[in-house]
Design a protein around this motif. Structure first.
Motif, mmCIF file in Angstrom:
data_model
loop_
_atom_site.group_PDB
_atom_site.id
_atom_site.type_symbol
_atom_site.label_atom_id
_atom_site.label_comp_id
_atom_site.label_asym_id
_atom_site.label_seq_id
_atom_site.Cartn_x
_atom_site.Cartn_y
_atom_site.Cartn_z
ATOM 1 N N LYS A 267 0.600 -1.220 0.075
ATOM 2 C CA LYS A 267 -0.201 -0.100 0.344
ATOM 3 C C LYS A 267 1.073 1.480 0.310
ATOM 4 C CE LYS A 267 -4.076 -0.557 2.434
ATOM 5 N NZ LYS A 267 -5.089 -0.931 3.007
ATOM 6 N N GLY A 268 1.465 1.399 -0.512
ATOM 7 C CA GLY A 268 2.494 2.587 -0.937
ATOM 8 C C GLY A 268 3.188 2.654 -0.380
ATOM 9 N N LYS A 269 4.108 1.728 1.027
ATOM 10 C CA LYS A 269 4.921 1.092 2.420
ATOM 11 C C LYS A 269 5.976 0.980 2.055
ATOM 12 C CE LYS A 269 1.933 2.229 4.981
ATOM 13 N NZ LYS A 269 1.252 0.598 6.847
ATOM 14 N N THR A 270 6.984 0.780 2.368
ATOM 15 C CA THR A 270 8.237 0.447 1.800
ATOM 16 C C THR A 270 8.941 0.259 2.592
ATOM 17 O OG1 THR A 270 8.839 0.847 -0.603
ATOM 18 C CG2 THR A 270 10.677 0.041 0.347
ATOM 19 N N ASN A 271 9.680 -1.075 3.563
ATOM 20 C CA ASN A 271 9.482 -1.219 4.532
ATOM 21 C C ASN A 271 11.373 -1.573 3.999
ATOM 22 O OD1 ASN A 271 11.122 -2.618 6.532
ATOM 23 N ND2 ASN A 271 9.930 -4.458 6.847
ATOM 24 N N MET A 272 11.948 0.033 4.740
ATOM 25 C CA MET A 272 12.904 -0.257 4.871
ATOM 26 C C MET A 272 14.537 -0.985 5.102
ATOM 27 S SD MET A 272 12.754 2.044 2.522
ATOM 28 C CE MET A 272 14.026 2.978 1.706
ATOM 29 N N SER A 302 1.204 -5.160 -3.197
ATOM 30 C CA SER A 302 2.575 -5.626 -2.576
ATOM 31 C C SER A 302 3.451 -6.724 -3.317
ATOM 32 C CB SER A 302 2.172 -6.776 -1.242
ATOM 33 O OG SER A 302 0.258 -5.873 -0.923
ATOM 34 N N VAL A 303 4.369 -6.602 -2.218
ATOM 35 C CA VAL A 303 6.026 -7.813 -3.207
ATOM 36 C C VAL A 303 6.469 -7.948 -2.120
ATOM 37 C CG1 VAL A 303 8.353 -7.237 -4.112
ATOM 38 C CG2 VAL A 303 7.105 -5.749 -5.133
ATOM 39 N N GLU A 304 5.533 -9.439 -2.534
ATOM 40 C CA GLU A 304 6.428 -10.426 -0.908
ATOM 41 C C GLU A 304 7.631 -10.397 -1.136
ATOM 42 O OE1 GLU A 304 3.187 -12.319 1.038
ATOM 43 O OE2 GLU A 304 4.150 -14.079 1.767
ATOM 44 N N VAL A 305 8.380 -11.383 -0.572
ATOM 45 C CA VAL A 305 9.911 -11.817 -0.938
ATOM 46 C C VAL A 305 10.281 -12.721 0.116
ATOM 47 C CG1 VAL A 305 10.636 -9.862 -1.824
ATOM 48 C CG2 VAL A 305 11.261 -9.918 0.539
ATOM 49 N N TYR A 306 11.286 -13.749 -0.333
ATOM 50 C CA TYR A 306 11.895 -14.605 0.313
ATOM 51 C C TYR A 306 13.042 -14.402 0.233
ATOM 52 C CZ TYR A 306 13.561 -19.614 2.018
ATOM 53 O OH TYR A 306 13.909 -20.283 2.255
ATOM 54 N N VAL A 307 13.342 -14.606 1.917
ATOM 55 C CA VAL A 307 15.146 -13.867 1.735
ATOM 56 C C VAL A 307 16.224 -15.251 2.366
ATOM 57 C CG1 VAL A 307 17.496 -12.248 2.318
ATOM 58 C CG2 VAL A 307 15.131 -11.909 2.065
ATOM 59 N N THR A 308 17.379 -15.120 1.798
ATOM 60 C CA THR A 308 18.219 -16.982 2.312
ATOM 61 C C THR A 308 19.489 -16.623 1.920
ATOM 62 O OG1 THR A 308 18.160 -18.819 2.606
ATOM 63 C CG2 THR A 308 16.999 -18.219 0.188
ATOM 64 N N ASN A 309 20.041 -16.721 3.020
ATOM 65 C CA ASN A 309 21.651 -17.105 3.035
ATOM 66 C C ASN A 309 22.218 -18.748 1.977
ATOM 67 O OD1 ASN A 309 20.637 -19.261 5.350
ATOM 68 N ND2 ASN A 309 23.010 -18.257 6.198
ATOM 69 N N VAL A 310 20.650 -20.161 1.783
ATOM 70 C CA VAL A 310 21.170 -20.790 1.650
ATOM 71 C C VAL A 310 21.099 -20.694 -0.613
ATOM 72 C CG1 VAL A 310 19.880 -23.128 0.741
ATOM 73 C CG2 VAL A 310 18.972 -22.227 2.689
ATOM 74 N N LYS A 311 22.195 -20.839 -0.834
ATOM 75 C CA LYS A 311 22.557 -20.875 -1.939
ATOM 76 C C LYS A 311 21.899 -21.821 -3.257
ATOM 77 C CE LYS A 311 26.268 -17.434 -1.618
ATOM 78 N NZ LYS A 311 25.270 -18.272 -0.221
ATOM 79 N N GLN A 312 21.097 -21.778 -3.709
ATOM 80 C CA GLN A 312 20.137 -22.907 -4.693
ATOM 81 C C GLN A 312 22.204 -23.138 -5.690
ATOM 82 O OE1 GLN A 312 17.531 -23.698 -3.781
ATOM 83 N NE2 GLN A 312 17.133 -22.298 -1.996
ATOM 84 N N THR A 313 21.543 -25.107 -5.844
ATOM 85 C CA THR A 313 22.508 -25.351 -6.522
ATOM 86 C C THR A 313 21.936 -25.685 -8.374
ATOM 87 O OG1 THR A 313 21.023 -27.299 -5.850
ATOM 88 C CG2 THR A 313 23.191 -27.306 -5.407
ATOM 89 N N SER A 314 20.419 -25.255 -8.292
ATOM 90 C CA SER A 314 19.922 -24.985 -8.742
ATOM 91 C C SER A 314 19.185 -24.176 -9.382
ATOM 92 C CB SER A 314 19.501 -26.355 -9.814
ATOM 93 O OG SER A 314 18.069 -26.899 -9.221
ATOM 94 N N THR A 315 19.035 -23.150 -10.591
ATOM 95 C CA THR A 315 17.997 -22.550 -10.108
ATOM 96 C C THR A 315 16.876 -22.267 -10.845
ATOM 97 O OG1 THR A 315 20.058 -20.981 -12.025
ATOM 98 C CG2 THR A 315 17.849 -19.383 -11.217
ATOM 99 N N ILE A 316 15.754 -22.199 -9.552
ATOM 100 C CA ILE A 316 15.245 -23.044 -9.395
ATOM 101 C C ILE A 316 13.722 -21.703 -9.998
ATOM 102 C CG2 ILE A 316 12.717 -23.405 -8.564
ATOM 103 C CD1 ILE A 316 15.521 -24.670 -6.733
ATOM 104 N N GLN A 317 14.140 -20.303 -9.668
ATOM 105 C CA GLN A 317 13.122 -19.788 -9.766
ATOM 106 C C GLN A 317 14.830 -18.305 -9.472
ATOM 107 O OE1 GLN A 317 11.284 -19.021 -6.396
ATOM 108 N NE2 GLN A 317 9.749 -16.907 -7.608
ATOM 109 N N ASP A 318 14.512 -17.148 -10.822
ATOM 110 C CA ASP A 318 15.961 -16.669 -11.179
ATOM 111 C C ASP A 318 15.461 -15.183 -9.818
ATOM 112 O OD1 ASP A 318 16.569 -17.072 -13.030
ATOM 113 O OD2 ASP A 318 14.755 -15.265 -14.359
#
Ligand SMILES: C[S@@+](CC[C@H](N)C(=O)[O-])C[C@H]1O[C@@H](n2cnc3c(N)ncnc32)[C@H](O)[C@@H]1O
Length: 321
Positions: A267-272, A302-318
């Motif tokens: 709704k126009g807000k960003t979680n900085m 809205s933009v929902e994200v998933y942030v991770t420190n797990v490196k994917q072995t194959s590119t599942i999603q950009d």
């Protein structure tokens, strides 16, 4: 009609819904999220478990599951005990009958005249009086989880809500015990019956500091969102969010794998704070249909994200960034 009260084996690719029908649960997003989780997982750890849709769709050797809400944990403990109790569903139906609540699963539905007079609200009208009596009886000592579970199933939007005195105060909903509830219970029972699960009721910081973390473990975090409105978001603030990011950085430096769900814009807000944090790790855009708890007319912005420190072995999603 015969009601299936034994545990039915589910296909492993199926997404299970938690019988707590928790507001903000990850049920619909699990097909995307589970592809981004590491495999195999020794111990799956969730500091903000909520309804449990995420752990129910993740295979691991052990599970350590936490939430700050003591009722959430008590309800999970109650449901887990149900998995070992062959009379569990019978106890539920006996309670429903003793309060004269409708039960569409068993075709005990409001009479025709009520259904015709109140086409869209007849369950709520039929159940209101009994529901309020059950609510008063639960509130008298607040320990009977069977009563609380039935209140949740028959309550408005199937939420857990308490007033400032600590009394459960959700009004009756236009819902009852139906096929979907039975299916979610059976799925839950089937999933957990042979799992090694520990429940914990603590603040996420105490929880994460109290458990031994090892390589091969995975922590999935779905904290309250800083920039949206939900009942449990009242417990959240910038300080708790910053502490969480500091903790995740420390865990990363120790080689502990984690993944975090959050809302980047809404709704126009960003979680900085989150925006800065995403720059250090892999961030994936998650397709969601995010609707605010108190404004379900909100258009998708809205933009929902998933942030991770797990490196994917194959590119599942950009990744997003
Ligand atoms: C977004 S919900 C989690 C939803 C969950 N992933 C699901 O699928 O049902 C966030 C949860 O965090 C819990 N919570 C809020 N503040 C917390 C804290 N400081 N420590 C631990 N849990 C907290 C809330 O009670 C709520 O259940």
């Amino acid at each position: 009609m015969t009601i299936q009260t034994t545990f039915i084996q589910q296909k492993t690719d199926k997404i299970l819904r938690s019988p707590l029908f928790y507001v903000g649960d990850k049920y619909k997003l699990m097909p995307q999220l589970k592809k981004l989780f590491p495999k195999p997982i020794k111990t799956y750890i969730e500091p903000f478990m909520g309804g449990g849709s995420s752990f129910l769709n993740t295979q691991a050797q052990n599970y350590i599951l936490n939430d700050i809400d003591s009722y959430i944990i008590s309800l999970h403990e109650f449901l887990s005990s149900g998995a070992k109790n062959p009379f569990f569903l019978q106890q539920i139906f006996t309670l429903i009958e003793s309060y004269h609540l409708s039960c569409s699963l068993k075709n005990i539905i409001p009479p025709k005249d009520l259904r015709e007079a109140y086409k869209k609200t007849y369950f709520a009208r039929f159940n209101k009086e009994s529901y309020l009596r059950l609510r008063d009886e639960f509130n008298a000592n607040k320990t009977d989880m069977l009563k609380l579970y039935i209140l949740l199933i028959y309550g408005f939007n199937r939420m857990l809500r308490f007033n400032s005195k600590g009394d459960f105060n959700l009004p009756v909903g236009n819902v009852d015990f139906n096929r979907n509830v039975l299916k979610a219970l059976n799925d839950y029972f089937y999933f957990i019956k042979d799992k090694n699960i520990t429940f914990s009721n603590a603040d996420y910081r105490d929880f994460l500091l109290s458990i031994p973390l090892k390589k091969g473990d995975f922590i999935y975090l779905d904290p309250p969102y800083l920039i949206s409105g939900s009942e449990y978001n009242k417990l959240w603030n910038e300080n708790l969010e910053s502490c969480l990011y500091e903790l995740l950085e420390k865990l990363d430096s120790k080689g502990i794998a984690w993944g975090l769900s959050n809302l980047l814009t809404h709704k126009g807000k960003t979680n900085m704070l989150l925006k800065d944090f995403t720059k250090k790790y892999l961030t994936y855009n998650i397709q969601s249909n995010y609707i605010s708890f108190n404004d379900n007319s909100t258009k998708k912005d809205s933009v929902e994200v998933y942030v991770t420190n797990v490196k994917q072995t194959s590119t599942i999603q950009d990744s997003l960034f």
